[in-house]
Scaffold this active site. Structure first.
Site: not given
Ligand code: SAH
Length: 215
Positions: A65
């Site tokens: 993000s």
């Molecule tokens: N917090 C992360 C942002 C990653 S983007 C960072 O600091 O890098 C969002 C993430 O949510 C992705 O890796 C995606 O695979 C995950 N995601 C999407 N749906 C999900 C779910 N149902 N359970 C767990 N993770 C999920």
């Protein structure tokens, strides 16, 4: 820290000044962002972009993000030292590191196996120790509930009921809710066993919160 030199630290100071100008006020959030070496969470080819206020690809179709978004969500969470926090969407682990830097006891869950494995081995290497889980964040972590705070870092079409249930009374859930093109940042506060209050905090665009897991 190895691979974190004064040049990177200077870039982070500038990033934090930018976040201040964009309205981030929580000093604990700003000082955590000043400490976490964001460049180590990205592919080396993106090194020069690590301290721009932009989102970047981290592989597997996912993104780390934008720093402003991390700061904004973290500020809404009102993190206190020793808060027991659940993060949904571990991704690169950057947001997890920011929460740990603020003294949280962190549980983080990721649905993509490769990202889970990478974060689980990388975070301890640079001194961050969350409990990492591979699973579907729609379901939360019932075995470890309740949580003081829950942070969802992917855009949800609706608020997962399990996450509301896993909140302590007085606890806060921060979650972007909407369609694929735009989500509203929602804060849900559990006022009592059966009462919830919610606040809206503006539009964002996240990768989608999906169901199930990917091996
Ligand atoms: N917090 C992360 C942002 C990653 S983007 C960072 O600091 O890098 C969002 C993430 O949510 C992705 O890796 C995606 O695979 C995950 N995601 C999407 N749906 C999900 C779910 N149902 N359970 C767990 N993770 C999920």
């Amino acid at each position: 820290m190895e691979n974190d030199d004064p040049r990177h630290q200077g870039m982070r100071k500038k990033l934090v000044e930018g976040l201040r100008i964009k309205g981030i006020r929580d000093e604990n959030v700003l000082s955590a962002i000043e400490k976490v070496p964001r460049h180590l969470f990205m592919e080396s080819s993106f090194l020069n972009f690590a301290y721009k206020d932009q989102a970047f690809p981290i592989g597997s179709g996912q993104t780390i993000s934008q720093p402003y978004t991390v700061a904004f969500q973290t500020q809404l969470l009102e993190v206190k030292k020793n808060d027991k926090i659940l993060e949904v969407g571990t991704g690169s682990g950057y947001q997890a590191a920011v929460l740990l830097e603020m003294g949280a006891r962190l549980y983080t869950i990721e649905r993509q196996k490769d990202l889970f494995l990478k974060a689980q081995s990388f975070l301890p290497e640079i001194g961050y120790h969350p409990a990492c889980f591979f699973g579907d964040g729609w379901l939360g972590l019932p075995g470890f509930a309740p949580f003081d705070k829950i942070l969802v870092t992917a855009g949800a079409p609706s608020v997962p009921a399990a996450l509301k249930e896993q909140l302590k009374t007085g606890g806060r859930l921060v979650i972007p809710v909407g369609n694929e093109n735009r989500q509203e940042m929602i804060v849900i506060i559990r006022i009592s066993e059966n009462e919830f209050k919610s606040e809206k905090h503006g539009g964002f665009i996240f990768v989608p919160l999906l169901k199930g897991t990917v091996n």
